[in-house]
Design a protein around this motif. Sequence first.
Motif, PDB file in Angstrom:
ATOM      1  N   ALA A   1       5.054 -13.966   0.047  1.00 38.53           N
ATOM      2  CA  ALA A   1       4.254 -12.943  -0.636  1.00 38.53           C
ATOM      3  C   ALA A   1       4.944 -12.549  -1.939  1.00 38.53           C
ATOM      4  CB  ALA A   1       4.078 -11.721   0.267  1.00 38.53           C
TER       5      ALA A   1
ATOM      6  N   ARG B   1      -5.726  -4.970  -1.368  1.00 36.75           N
ATOM      7  CA  ARG B   1      -4.345  -4.895  -0.894  1.00 36.75           C
ATOM      8  C   ARG B   1      -3.607  -6.194  -1.217  1.00 36.75           C
ATOM      9  NH1 ARG B   1      -3.455  -4.421   5.434  1.00 36.75           N
ATOM     10  NH2 ARG B   1      -3.894  -6.642   5.260  1.00 36.75           N
TER      11      ARG B   1
ATOM     12  N   THR C   1      -0.148  -7.252  -4.393  1.00 35.40           N
ATOM     13  CA  THR C   1       1.131  -7.949  -4.372  1.00 35.40           C
ATOM     14  C   THR C   1       1.342  -8.789  -5.628  1.00 35.40           C
ATOM     15  OG1 THR C   1       0.266  -9.915  -3.287  1.00 35.40           O
ATOM     16  CG2 THR C   1       0.984  -8.136  -1.842  1.00 35.40           C
TER      17      THR C   1
ATOM     18  N   SER D   1      -4.918   5.692   4.641  1.00 37.41           N
ATOM     19  CA  SER D   1      -6.084   5.756   3.769  1.00 37.41           C
ATOM     20  C   SER D   1      -6.202   4.439   3.017  1.00 37.41           C
ATOM     21  CB  SER D   1      -5.930   6.909   2.785  1.00 37.41           C
ATOM     22  OG  SER D   1      -4.889   6.625   1.886  1.00 37.41           O
TER      23      SER D   1
ATOM     24  N   PHE E   1      -7.175 -11.780   6.148  1.00 37.98           N
ATOM     25  CA  PHE E   1      -7.228 -12.342   7.494  1.00 37.98           C
ATOM     26  C   PHE E   1      -8.665 -12.480   7.970  1.00 37.98           C
ATOM     27  CE2 PHE E   1      -3.094 -10.452   7.036  1.00 37.98           C
ATOM     28  CZ  PHE E   1      -2.248 -11.349   7.665  1.00 37.98           C
TER      29      PHE E   1
ATOM     30  N   LEU F   1      -4.243  12.065   9.933  1.00 34.37           N
ATOM     31  CA  LEU F   1      -4.649  10.670   9.974  1.00 34.37           C
ATOM     32  C   LEU F   1      -4.362  10.048  11.324  1.00 34.37           C
ATOM     33  CD1 LEU F   1      -3.761   9.131   6.518  1.00 34.37           C
ATOM     34  CD2 LEU F   1      -5.962   9.104   7.655  1.00 34.37           C
TER      35      LEU F   1
ATOM     36  N   HIS G   1       4.541  -3.101  -2.080  1.00 28.91           N
ATOM     37  CA  HIS G   1       5.901  -2.954  -1.563  1.00 28.91           C
ATOM     38  C   HIS G   1       6.918  -3.880  -2.222  1.00 28.91           C
ATOM     39  CE1 HIS G   1       8.837  -1.835   1.570  1.00 28.91           C
ATOM     40  NE2 HIS G   1       9.285  -3.060   1.397  1.00 28.91           N
TER      41      HIS G   1
ATOM     42  N   ARG H   1      -2.805 -13.002   0.946  1.00 34.11           N
ATOM     43  CA  ARG H   1      -3.875 -13.492   1.811  1.00 34.11           C
ATOM     44  C   ARG H   1      -4.664 -12.345   2.425  1.00 34.11           C
ATOM     45  NH1 ARG H   1      -2.215 -16.100   7.287  1.00 34.11           N
ATOM     46  NH2 ARG H   1      -4.444 -15.768   7.618  1.00 34.11           N
TER      47      ARG H   1
ATOM     48  N   ARG I   1       7.987   4.776  -0.363  1.00 32.47           N
ATOM     49  CA  ARG I   1       7.726   3.349  -0.161  1.00 32.47           C
ATOM     50  C   ARG I   1       8.154   2.921   1.243  1.00 32.47           C
ATOM     51  NH1 ARG I   1      11.847  -0.659  -1.465  1.00 32.47           N
ATOM     52  NH2 ARG I   1      10.956  -2.740  -1.639  1.00 32.47           N
TER      53      ARG I   1
ATOM     54  N   ALA J   1       0.298  -8.181   9.245  1.00 34.54           N
ATOM     55  CA  ALA J   1      -0.251  -7.827   7.933  1.00 34.54           C
ATOM     56  C   ALA J   1       0.846  -7.248   7.052  1.00 34.54           C
ATOM     57  CB  ALA J   1      -1.393  -6.827   8.102  1.00 34.54           C
TER      58      ALA J   1
ATOM     59  N   MET K   1      -1.289   0.664  -1.647  1.00 36.13           N
ATOM     60  CA  MET K   1       0.079   0.970  -2.078  1.00 36.13           C
ATOM     61  C   MET K   1       1.098   0.172  -1.264  1.00 36.13           C
ATOM     62  SD  MET K   1      -0.258   5.073  -2.804  1.00 36.13           S
ATOM     63  CE  MET K   1       1.397   5.427  -3.408  1.00 36.13           C
ATOM     64  N   VAL K   2       0.798  -0.053   0.014  1.00 33.96           N
ATOM     65  CA  VAL K   2       1.703  -0.886   0.817  1.00 33.96           C
ATOM     66  C   VAL K   2       1.777  -2.288   0.207  1.00 33.96           C
ATOM     67  CG1 VAL K   2       2.030  -2.021   3.042  1.00 33.96           C
ATOM     68  CG2 VAL K   2       1.373   0.375   2.962  1.00 33.96           C
ATOM     69  N   GLY K   3       0.649  -2.759  -0.294  1.00 29.85           N
ATOM     70  CA  GLY K   3       0.640  -4.083  -0.914  1.00 29.85           C
ATOM     71  C   GLY K   3       1.600  -4.199  -2.088  1.00 29.85           C
TER      72      GLY K   3
ATOM     73  N   GLU L   1       1.399  -0.196  12.373  1.00 29.44           N
ATOM     74  CA  GLU L   1      -0.029  -0.467  12.490  1.00 29.44           C
ATOM     75  C   GLU L   1      -0.321  -1.948  12.697  1.00 29.44           C
ATOM     76  OE1 GLU L   1      -2.714   1.935  12.170  1.00 29.44           O
ATOM     77  OE2 GLU L   1      -0.960   3.052  12.819  1.00 29.44           O
ATOM     78  N   ASP L   2       0.362  -2.809  11.957  1.00 34.06           N
ATOM     79  CA  ASP L   2       0.089  -4.237  12.058  1.00 34.06           C
ATOM     80  C   ASP L   2       1.234  -5.001  11.422  1.00 34.06           C
ATOM     81  OD1 ASP L   2      -0.780  -6.883  11.846  1.00 34.06           O
ATOM     82  OD2 ASP L   2      -2.873  -6.270  11.705  1.00 34.06           O
TER      83      ASP L   2
ATOM     84  N   ARG M   1      -7.262  -7.258   9.003  1.00 36.92           N
ATOM     85  CA  ARG M   1      -6.061  -6.584   9.500  1.00 36.92           C
ATOM     86  C   ARG M   1      -5.609  -5.554   8.494  1.00 36.92           C
ATOM     87  NH1 ARG M   1      -2.820 -10.964  13.052  1.00 36.92           N
ATOM     88  NH2 ARG M   1      -2.003  -9.055  13.944  1.00 36.92           N
ATOM     89  N   LEU M   2      -6.201  -4.370   8.579  1.00 40.71           N
ATOM     90  CA  LEU M   2      -5.788  -3.276   7.707  1.00 40.71           C
ATOM     91  C   LEU M   2      -4.837  -2.378   8.475  1.00 40.71           C
ATOM     92  CD1 LEU M   2      -9.267  -2.533   6.165  1.00 40.71           C
ATOM     93  CD2 LEU M   2      -7.274  -3.410   4.938  1.00 40.71           C
ATOM     94  N   PHE M   3      -4.175  -1.486   7.759  1.00 37.70           N
ATOM     95  CA  PHE M   3      -3.345  -0.494   8.425  1.00 37.70           C
ATOM     96  C   PHE M   3      -4.250   0.693   8.743  1.00 37.70           C
ATOM     97  CE2 PHE M   3      -0.508  -2.666   5.301  1.00 37.70           C
ATOM     98  CZ  PHE M   3       0.039  -3.532   6.232  1.00 37.70           C
TER      99      PHE M   3
ATOM    100  N   ALA N   1       2.710 -10.031   5.564  1.00 39.78           N
ATOM    101  CA  ALA N   1       1.914 -10.700   4.539  1.00 39.78           C
ATOM    102  C   ALA N   1       1.852  -9.869   3.261  1.00 39.78           C
ATOM    103  CB  ALA N   1       0.506 -10.973   5.064  1.00 39.78           C
ATOM    104  N   CYS N   2       2.117  -8.573   3.370  1.00 36.53           N
ATOM    105  CA  CYS N   2       2.132  -7.714   2.191  1.00 36.53           C
ATOM    106  C   CYS N   2       3.488  -7.757   1.497  1.00 36.53           C
ATOM    107  CB  CYS N   2       1.815  -6.274   2.561  1.00 36.53           C
ATOM    108  SG  CYS N   2       0.081  -6.005   2.842  1.00 36.53           S
ATOM    109  N   GLY N   3       4.377  -8.599   1.971  1.00 38.57           N
ATOM    110  CA  GLY N   3       5.658  -8.729   1.288  1.00 38.57           C
ATOM    111  C   GLY N   3       6.738  -7.816   1.845  1.00 38.57           C
TER     112      GLY N   3
ATOM    113  N   ARG O   1       5.840   4.343   4.014  1.00 35.42           N
ATOM    114  CA  ARG O   1       4.601   3.558   4.091  1.00 35.42           C
ATOM    115  C   ARG O   1       4.854   2.234   4.791  1.00 35.42           C
ATOM    116  NH1 ARG O   1       3.915   5.246  -1.353  1.00 35.42           N
ATOM    117  NH2 ARG O   1       4.795   3.289  -2.057  1.00 35.42           N
TER     118      ARG O   1
END
Lengths: 307, 262, 368
Positions: free
Chosen positions: B82, B170, B174, B100, B90, C355, B110, B88, C215, C229, B106-108, C225-226, B94-96, C232-234, C218
């Motif tokens: 990544a 998301r 990256t 929100s 899925f 949440l 990272h 990618r 950061r 994923a 924002m996680v993307g 949560e996953d 596959r979201l968190f 895959a988000c790095g 999160r």
Amino acid sequence: MDIFIQQIINGLVLGSIYALVALGYTMVYGILGLINFAHGEVVMIGALTALTAIGLLLPAGLPGPMLVLAGLLIAIPVCMAVGFTVERIAYRPLRHAPRLAPLITAIGVSIVLQQLAMIGWGRNYHTFPALLPTAPHQFAGAAITDLQIIIVLTAAVLMAGLVWLVNRTRLGRAMRATAENPAVARLMGVDVDRVISFTFVLGSALAAVAGVMVAANYSIAHYAMGFMLGLKAFTAAVLGGIGNLGGAMLGGLLLGIIESLAAGYIGDLTGGFLGSHYKDVFAFFVLILVLVFRPSGLMGEKVAERA
Amino acid sequence: MNGQAANELLVASGISKRFGGVQALRDVSLALRRGEVCGLIGPNGAGKTSFFNVLTGLYSADQGQVIFDGQPLPLGVPHRIAGLGIARTFQNIRLFGAMSALENVMVGRHARLHSGVLGAVLRTAATRREEAQTEARAHDLLRYVGIDRLANHQATHLSYGDQRRLEIARALATEPKLLALDEPAAGMNATETAGLRALIEKLRADGLTVLLIEHDVKLVMGLCDRVAVLDYGEKIAEGIPELVRRDPRVISAYLGTELNDA
Amino acid sequence: MSATNARLKSRLGIALIAVALAVLPFVVGAGFGNSWVRIIDFALLYIMLALGLNIVVGFAGLLDLGYIAFYAVGAYLYALLSSPHLAQAFPALFAAAPGWPVWLVLPLGAGLAGLCGVLLGTPTLKLRGDYLAIVTLGFGEIIRIFLNNLNAPANITNGPQGINNIAAVHIGGHALNRPLELFGIVLPGVHLHYYFFLALTLLVIFVCVRLQDSRLGRAWVAIREDEVAARACGINTRNVKLLAFGLGATFGGVAGGLFASFQGFVSPESFGLLESIMVLCMVVLGGMGHIPGVILGAVLLALLPEALRWGAVPMQQSLFGKVLIDPESLRLLLFGVALVLVMRWRPEGLWPSALRRRELSTHAADGA
């Protein structure tokens, strides 16, 4: 050399008991993917129930083996009822909850059962009467008692029976199908809820027998005896490959032998630095080593990576 | 030939992957050119998602290697892949879920951020700046995929189509050079699919390379510059859509049905 | 809009509570006696512990059943460095209790606990969640067994008897267990400890809040949560999990050092599995991942044994004429029941974050 053989014999006896308990963990894990922390407490309840029953029957003047059998016949249904109830009340509502939830529940159930037992049976150690012949036979320079022989043989018969049940009966087929894929099993007409209940009941019955064995072997029973025993049996299940019946048996025997040998030799190995009170540590080291280096266990298939 | 190589963003060669007794991928090679939208199709179980999982690092390959942007990919290490620029989505979104939409994006970011424990606790000027930029960028991306109005909604409460868009946002966060979409149109109605197609075309127009697994043959044939076909873990065809759809091996793989309708 | 509102509200709440906390020991001390101030001091320690575990369980979703081991590490390090035990056991090696300053001993304990966390986490964090639970449980037991038995052949931990004569924390040359006269008011030792613990608790809360909203925070939630994923988000999930584990352990180490200094005595008994489970119970009951909820859980469960002693014992006596269930096992029973009931009916805890509440109830709705 005779110490070595003696430790192997002790290990086999201990290992047979671990194996019986490990089967309960592995069956539930195989089907639900849940570590049933409370399983060790079922073993404890089996031991204490049998003890109470035997105490009540003692004045009847039955011969020792008959009394033990009577104790077993009372402990087994009690444990089955406990296993059934726990699954029904605590685990079933969480079947689709996030992974952490049933695990936390299992810990809660374990504490509840333990404390209820403490309230019922008190904090004290109970002596399990010596009802089975414990005169030692000499065997290759080591001693083995009738009680030990009975434990190993009973465990072997029960395990053979379980293997037959799982591989040769309709119910066993339903269990295997559910373990493979509950959704598909349901589509094929398997009553998944019933299979899961049955799995808990079956595991609990084995746990009851194991409980009586432990109590008879050590002549002692106690409300907190289930925790460590359960943990070791779980270790045995993981060592063999969790979810795998043969693995649980192999893991149980191996762990029993490892523990006996280690307890017998640790003093010599560490130059007296560590004594046999570290016995309980070995199981954990075995557990950690297996999980880190071969999490699928000795007989488990390598779990396919899944996205 | 040299120009050709420079034009290639990703070259996968001889990828094989076996699960137990199943050969999921057999000697699959595929090259992606910069800026193209390449479709990866094939019957169910043909190995498309396995191939995706190798490219994005979720699986390691038994054999073969992937050169991405001139350097070999560290297969089996998804977070580094990544970081190198492959993002990618899925097949089963596959979201968190607890976060929100904005936080998901924002996680993307990272891997592109640097603040650590100390920065977070002391909330240094650098961290504050980074956080502000991250949030702004996340809003931009949500706007880009068209769901900025839902920024503060919980991810699981979004509609299906919007969840797909959020997943793409998301992934874009990256800063990928290659975006891999695993069946993005699955479960979408016609309107949503049209919107998705417009979005992918926008991505192509903005210069992104896209690899697309899709069952919706109409979408693939209409959208993709090139198409590769997998069957039983092997690549059986590759080329422009018009040629691929007439390839007899492809037709027999699909039993001649799906390619004509849909 | 509602999120910022809620944040404002919770901040305001925290501020109000902080003001009330400043006068609390005097009110409680005057009303119920100083033994209750002592109980509140312990509650503060539990808040630190629970917040540390919350990073691991609540944020990152890693079930740690041996958390109390880190508390033990901090406590024993403090005990060894601040008591005459080592000098007595190894006169050749240690001349006398060195009387290390608190600003050195506490960070040392925190560091050592954190290191233990990283050492344990490195091989195990790649395991599935339930395996991790078992391994951490085993680790906790190993630490306890060692503490219990490392009195021979070399007497390091003094075995089951534990270590006593541990010096209290000195601040500015004043030992916190001695009364201090300030502006004509005499502050007893429990009050001084109260303010010291309160300050550290507030620091821990501050750090947790900052971490959550960063950061890293999160990334932890993303992993919870996953995990696939998240990768895959790095996100380097192994490192980020290790960080959660290490930070949680560090907090445990600090609380452990404070515990040793406050009690003046440590023994392996204080660090059993049931203690780990009690801290877990605080996190779960209060609301996993929600800092105010976890604080609430810690306070409730820290006060529970006292409430039982004062409430359940007389009640049983008046009802049955004797104590059927002693308060200790009643407490454990309630923990167990609470874990089961919370997971069944209110998995988000008593005071969940907005949440998280929605997420867990959606999960429950899916299941039904």
